[in-house]
Structures are given as structure tokens and as C-alpha cells.
Design a protein around this motif. Structure first.
Motif, mmCIF file in Angstrom:
data_model
loop_
_atom_site.group_PDB
_atom_site.id
_atom_site.type_symbol
_atom_site.label_atom_id
_atom_site.label_comp_id
_atom_site.label_asym_id
_atom_site.label_seq_id
_atom_site.Cartn_x
_atom_site.Cartn_y
_atom_site.Cartn_z
ATOM 1 N N GLN A 335 0.809 -1.209 0.000
ATOM 2 C CA GLN A 335 0.000 0.000 0.000
ATOM 3 C C GLN A 335 0.846 1.264 0.000
ATOM 4 O OE1 GLN A 335 -3.333 -0.248 -0.401
ATOM 5 N NE2 GLN A 335 -3.353 1.980 -0.702
ATOM 6 N N ARG A 336 2.041 1.185 0.587
ATOM 7 C CA ARG A 336 2.877 2.393 0.643
ATOM 8 C C ARG A 336 3.290 2.844 -0.757
ATOM 9 N NH1 ARG A 336 8.631 1.729 0.731
ATOM 10 N NH2 ARG A 336 9.299 -0.448 0.490
ATOM 11 N N ASP A 339 0.021 4.563 -2.125
ATOM 12 C CA ASP A 339 -0.244 5.833 -1.455
ATOM 13 C C ASP A 339 0.756 6.919 -1.843
ATOM 14 O OD1 ASP A 339 -2.353 4.629 -0.173
ATOM 15 O OD2 ASP A 339 -1.251 4.258 1.697
#
Length: 364
Positions: A335-336, A339
Motif C-alpha cells: 500500500q505504501r 499511497d
């Protein structure tokens, strides 16, 4: 048994994986001296970084896209608007949305750097007034792959459309037949991964089955298992424009090497030294195939080893991101990385629109 959500996840993963790879390469792009790369970014790059002063893409911020990513997004916009590949629509977007921001020099335009093939096309189109179809050049890079990977995803279940659309789009800017062949082969491979296949030693057999069915325009020069022709056996009919299927056979050999304990590239980022650090397609594809086969279930490892190898690491990471993203799916990308992308909401919405159309094709 795959389902529609799995297909959508893999299709969106391929597209978003390419955006992630592109943005990861933005800061440390084109360091051919690895000591300088480590000096500027440390022993291991593990996320988005900004370019250093005086380097390529100077002035951009961590998480932004290069021009390759911008053009991929133009392709996505076109695929969504036209519900498929429409050459006239895509060319209009280049004319209206990209070319006015260029001036024919390398360090200009969105993304901070314009590739050779796009500069050549701009010059012939804008300065000389030539029509599309007469502006392609002889660059031997992966520039066409970087945008046509979205076409490969969109037509993952329609190999004839895939091959025709990718070949046609590639020749808009790159006319060398070997480059076109390798670009179509990459697209056909990516489509198989979106379908749910693995980048393993069997993948080329699946691609060759499409050739023999007449779905991919390659010439099958040998019989099954690469056995020699028998006396009196006629030459196999040509399926299309490409003389050799070798670009379709490469992925299986590279995947077999990645799985062979007797073949070691350690650490794996040294694929850049084994296959070559420059920009040419014949350096980039084997490295991306190797990393995507070795780390088929580990998106982070695949793209970070692609970036940390230096040289043309942006293209290496972009291609690796697409191939690995197709195997792990959007749900398998940390997810990083999602994002940290600039304008990620819009990018992901367009990727998922295309992915939904792919899933509808795969499981009507």
C-alpha cells in the motif's frame, strides 16, 4: 478457477505496477556509475525519491511520474474514452495534450525528460508537418512497451486485437521490425499473466500455441519442443509479419534460469550487469523477465531490485512492475507504493475502469 474479481485485480495490478515502477525510478534514473548511485541514495533504495540537482528529471518530487508514465496515462485515458484502442483518439491526445509542452530537446516537457523516439516524432509531426504513420524512427528502446502495456492488459483475452493494436501503436514512433516484434511479444506475455498464468518455464509453450492457432503474427519455424523439421516436410505457413518466434521463446528460458539453483545472480539487482544497463530493448526485457519470474509473488523485491541495478532502471522497474503486478494483482502491491504516487486516485480509477472491461471480456 479464476473469477472476474481475480482478473480485474491482476489487470489493475499490471497497470498500477507500471506506474509504481516508473515513479520509483524517477530519482535514481540513469546512474551508470553504481558508486555514484550509492553515494547519492545509500546502499539500498526502498521507496520514492526526488532527483538530485543536475540529474535527469531535476525539479520533480518523489512519487511523481516521468514522461513515460505521463504517456501511459494518456493511453489509459484513450482506452477508457474509446472503450478500447482507437489510434486516431490516441494520436489526437499526443497532438493536443503532450506535443504542445515539448520543444524537441531532451530536458523539456512533463516528466523532465523526453525520450529519443518521442523527440523524433515531435520534430517530424510539429516542425515538418508530417502525418501520423510517417513520423516513426529507429530508436531501439522500450518506449513503446511503456505505453502499449495498457493495450496488452485491455486485450488480454483477445490476442489478435492485442497484436494488431500493439504493432500499430509501436510503429507510430518506432519502426524497426525487431523492436516491434519484441514489443508485441512482451504484450502477449503480459496478457497471459493477466489471465492468471505464471511467468515460468511453460509460458512460451502457451504463447506458441497462440501462434499455431493463428492468433499471434509470428512464424513458427520449428515443430513442437523445437524439434528439427523432417525430410520432405513443408515450410510451416506464416501466421503474420514477424519472421521468428524467438521473442516469444525468451521468457521461458529466462524463467527457467531464475528457477535453476545452479544459476545465481546475487544479489538479484545485478541483473543490470548480466543483461546490460543501457536502454535498448534487448537489455531491458531479459532483466525484467528474470526479476518478475524470480519474485513472482513479491512485488516489492522485484521492483526494488530493478531500481537498485542502476542504468536505465526506470524502464526496468516499469516493465518489472507491470509483469509482477499482473501476477500478484493490485491487492498484492504494498500500500505504501500506491499511497506515495502523485494523483493516485485518478490513476487508479482509470486503471480499474480498464480492468473492469478486461474482466468482462474474460468472463462474460
Amino acid at each position: 478457477m479464476t473469477n472476474r474479481e481475480d482478473i480485474k485485480d491482476r489487470a489493475a495490478g499490471a497497470i498500477m505496477g507500471a506506474f509504481v515502477g516508473d515513479a520509483l525510478g524517477l530519482g535514481p534514473h540513469w546512474y551508470y556509475n553504481l558508486d555514484e548511485l550509492r553515494r547519492d541514495y545509500g546502499e539500498w533504495i526502498d521507496g520514492y525519491t526526488a532527483p538530485k540537482p543536475g540529474r535527469y528529471h531535476e525539479g520533480l518530487k518523489a512519487g511523481q511520474l516521468s514522461q513515460a508514465g505521463v504517456i501511459l496515462d494518456l493511453m489509459l485515458r484513450s482506452l477508457v474514452a474509446a472503450n478500447g484502442y482507437d489510434e486516431a483518439d490516441f494520436c489526437r491526445r499526443l497532438d493536443d495534450d503532450l506535443f504542445p509542452m515539448l520543444d524537441g530537446t531532451p530536458a523539456a516537457g512533463p516528466g523532465g525528460y523526453t525520450s529519443q523516439s518521442i523527440r523524433d516524432a515531435w520534430r517530424k509531426r510539429v516542425e515538418y508537418g508530417l502525418p501520423w504513420g510517417e513520423v516513426g524512427g529507429h530508436a531501439d528502446t522500450t518506449e513503446a512497451i511503456e505505453r502499449t502495456l495498457a493495450i496488452a492488459v485491455r486485450y488480454a483475452f483477445q490476442p489478435k486485437k492485442l497484436a494488431a493494436a500493439i504493432a500499430g501503436n509501436t510503429t507510430l514512433t518506432q519502426v524497426d521490425e525487431t523492436v516491434v516484434s519484441m514489443t508485441v511479444a512482451h504484450g502477449a506475455l503480459l496478457a497471459q499473466l493477466v489471465q492468471g498464468q505464471r511467468l515460468d518455464a511453460e509460458i512460451s509453450a502457451r504463447l506458441m500455441a497462440l501462434v499455431k492457432r493463428g492468433d499471434l503474427p509470428f512464424h513458427a519455424v520449428t515443430s513442437d519442443d523445437l524439434q528439427p523439421p523432417q525430410p520432405g516436410q513443408p515450410d510451416p505457413p506464416r501466421a503474420g509479419r514477424f519472421a521468428s518466434p524467438d521473442a516469444l521463446l525468451t521468457p521461458s528460458f529466462i524463467a527457467a534460469a531464475a528457477a535453476d539453483p545452479g544459476v545465481r545472480i546475487e544479489p538479484p539487482w545485478k541483473v543490470s550487469l548480466v543483461y546490460g544497463m543501457p536502454c535498448a530493448i534487448y537489455h531491458q526485457l531479459p532483466a525484467a523477465y528474470y526479476l518478475s519470474a524470480k519474485f513472482a509473488d513479491d512485488f516489492e523485491a522485484a521492483v526494488l531490485h530493478a531500481v537498485n541495478g542502476g542504468g536505465q532502471n526506470m524502464a526496468r522497474a516499469m516493465l518489472t512492475g507491470a509483469l509482477t503486478g499482473a501476477q500478484v494483482g493490485l491487492s498484492g502491491i504494498p500500500q505504501r507504493f500506491i499511497d506515495g504516487l502523485e494523483n493516485v486516485g485518478e490513476l487508479q480509477r482509470r486503471a480499474e475502469r480498464v480492468a473492469s472491461a478486461v474482466a468482462a471480456d474474460g468472463l462474460p
